[in-house]
Design a protein around this motif. Structure first.
Motif, PDB file in Angstrom:
ATOM      1  N   PHE A  73      49.625  41.109  37.285  1.00 39.93           N
ATOM      2  CA  PHE A  73      49.275  40.785  38.670  1.00 39.93           C
ATOM      3  C   PHE A  73      48.391  39.540  38.697  1.00 39.93           C
ATOM      4  O   PHE A  73      47.513  39.383  37.843  1.00 39.93           O
ATOM      5  CB  PHE A  73      48.530  41.939  39.334  1.00 39.93           C
ATOM      6  N   PRO A  86      38.813  42.523  46.890  1.00 38.45           N
ATOM      7  CA  PRO A  86      39.822  42.798  45.873  1.00 38.45           C
ATOM      8  C   PRO A  86      41.054  41.930  46.057  1.00 38.45           C
ATOM      9  O   PRO A  86      41.411  41.558  47.170  1.00 38.45           O
ATOM     10  CB  PRO A  86      40.159  44.279  46.111  1.00 38.45           C
ATOM     11  N   LYS A  87      41.704  41.606  44.964  1.00 43.07           N
ATOM     12  CA  LYS A  87      42.928  40.804  44.978  1.00 43.07           C
ATOM     13  C   LYS A  87      44.074  41.616  44.375  1.00 43.07           C
ATOM     14  O   LYS A  87      43.864  42.570  43.626  1.00 43.07           O
ATOM     15  CB  LYS A  87      42.741  39.508  44.180  1.00 43.07           C
ATOM     16  N   GLU A 110      45.353  37.175  39.411  1.00 42.44           N
ATOM     17  CA  GLU A 110      43.949  37.550  39.572  1.00 42.44           C
ATOM     18  C   GLU A 110      43.368  37.100  40.897  1.00 42.44           C
ATOM     19  O   GLU A 110      42.458  37.755  41.432  1.00 42.44           O
ATOM     20  CB  GLU A 110      43.118  36.963  38.425  1.00 42.44           C
ATOM     21  N   VAL A 122      46.261  43.826  45.331  1.00 40.70           N
ATOM     22  CA  VAL A 122      46.163  45.280  45.477  1.00 40.70           C
ATOM     23  C   VAL A 122      47.557  45.903  45.571  1.00 40.70           C
ATOM     24  O   VAL A 122      48.382  45.484  46.391  1.00 40.70           O
ATOM     25  CB  VAL A 122      45.338  45.645  46.726  1.00 40.70           C
ATOM     26  N   ARG A 176      46.773  56.051  44.759  1.00 38.05           N
ATOM     27  CA  ARG A 176      46.103  55.538  43.572  1.00 38.05           C
ATOM     28  C   ARG A 176      46.446  54.061  43.400  1.00 38.05           C
ATOM     29  O   ARG A 176      47.555  53.638  43.709  1.00 38.05           O
ATOM     30  CB  ARG A 176      46.483  56.336  42.333  1.00 38.05           C
ATOM     31  N   ARG A 177      45.484  53.314  42.896  1.00 39.91           N
ATOM     32  CA  ARG A 177      45.708  51.885  42.693  1.00 39.91           C
ATOM     33  C   ARG A 177      46.422  51.658  41.365  1.00 39.91           C
ATOM     34  O   ARG A 177      46.073  52.239  40.332  1.00 39.91           O
ATOM     35  CB  ARG A 177      44.387  51.124  42.713  1.00 39.91           C
ATOM     36  N   ILE A 178      47.440  50.806  41.401  1.00 41.77           N
ATOM     37  CA  ILE A 178      48.189  50.440  40.207  1.00 41.77           C
ATOM     38  C   ILE A 178      47.581  49.164  39.633  1.00 41.77           C
ATOM     39  O   ILE A 178      47.451  48.161  40.337  1.00 41.77           O
ATOM     40  CB  ILE A 178      49.685  50.194  40.534  1.00 41.77           C
ATOM     41  N   GLU A 179      47.198  49.211  38.371  1.00 38.02           N
ATOM     42  CA  GLU A 179      46.617  48.051  37.698  1.00 38.02           C
ATOM     43  C   GLU A 179      47.628  47.487  36.704  1.00 38.02           C
ATOM     44  O   GLU A 179      48.340  48.234  36.035  1.00 38.02           O
ATOM     45  CB  GLU A 179      45.340  48.441  36.958  1.00 38.02           C
ATOM     46  N   SER A 180      47.690  46.172  36.635  1.00 39.17           N
ATOM     47  CA  SER A 180      48.577  45.540  35.659  1.00 39.17           C
ATOM     48  C   SER A 180      48.064  44.141  35.338  1.00 39.17           C
ATOM     49  O   SER A 180      47.610  43.421  36.232  1.00 39.17           O
ATOM     50  CB  SER A 180      50.008  45.453  36.206  1.00 39.17           C
ATOM     51  N   ASN A 181      48.158  43.763  34.064  1.00 37.33           N
ATOM     52  CA  ASN A 181      47.705  42.420  33.681  1.00 37.33           C
ATOM     53  C   ASN A 181      48.682  41.336  34.109  1.00 37.33           C
ATOM     54  O   ASN A 181      48.397  40.152  33.949  1.00 37.33           O
ATOM     55  CB  ASN A 181      47.438  42.339  32.178  1.00 37.33           C
TER      56      ASN A 181
END
Length: 203
Positions: free
Chosen positions: A186, A165-166, A188, A168, A179-184
């Protein structure tokens, strides 16, 4: 991730040597160092040394007895935390078995978090270290942790292993769940190594 994938060999460092390596690039340049740096160098001394492990992070509340150092070895259960004792020696803390620890941060001695290899997260509460690892991906490495408050904690990392994973970013409200935070926004293909927050809590 194991340390075999490091781009450089892991070598043991004493606490004093770690500071010295940060301050002094090489001996033959010391004559050009500022006077205050030279005075500091004369005051450095080795307070703990272990030829089998590396020390990678330190947290303190600016009191002598509340200084914690994290690190370890490349062994699967090589994670290590030392605490400075009243006699100025560093003694190992009793922690759950697990891999190398990279960083530590906290609010006080009952609100401390340490993170490391394989997405490992442990937390100190009431004098006891507890495992809070989210078990998201064994290739994950958490290189940084930031405790803004007892209910606002962040951990960051990624992986140098293939298909790991990158970018993170994990967050906890202090209840032991992450919980993992996702954002466009970040990246790749890049990793996060440390986190910082402004006074207003902007991370």
């Amino acid at each position: 991730m194991t340390l075999n994938s490091f781009p450089f060999p892991l070598k043991s460092l004493s606490l004093a040597c770690l500071a010295a390596l940060t301050l002094f690039a090489c001996d033959d340049e010391q004559s050009h160092a500022p006077e205050d740096v030279l005075r500091l160098e004369k005051g450095l001394r080795i307070v703990h040394q272990d030829d089998t492990v590396a020390f990678l992070g330190l947290w303190s509340d600016n009191t002598p007895e509340n200084m914690f150092v994290v690190g370890g070895s490349t062994d699967l259960d090589g994670g290590l935390i030392l605490r400075r004792a009243a006699d100025e020696t560093f003694k190992p803390e009793s922690i759950p078995l697990g891999p190398l620890l990279w960083w530590i941060d906290g609010i006080d001695t009952d609100h401390l978090w340490a993170v490391g290899d394989r997405g490992r997260i442990i937390r100190r509460r009431d004098g006891v270290w507890l495992d809070e690892s989210p078990n998201l991906d064994e290739k994950m490495v958490l290189w940084g942790v930031l405790a803004i408050s007892p209910t606002n904690i962040w951990a960051v990392g990624g992986s140098v292993r293939r298909n790991g994973p990158k970018a993170v970013v994990l967050r906890s409200n202090g209840d032991g769940m992450w919980r993992r935070i996702e954002s466009n926004v970040f990246p790749e293909n890049l990793n996060f190594y440390k986190a910082w927050a402004a006074d207003d809590g902007t991370v």
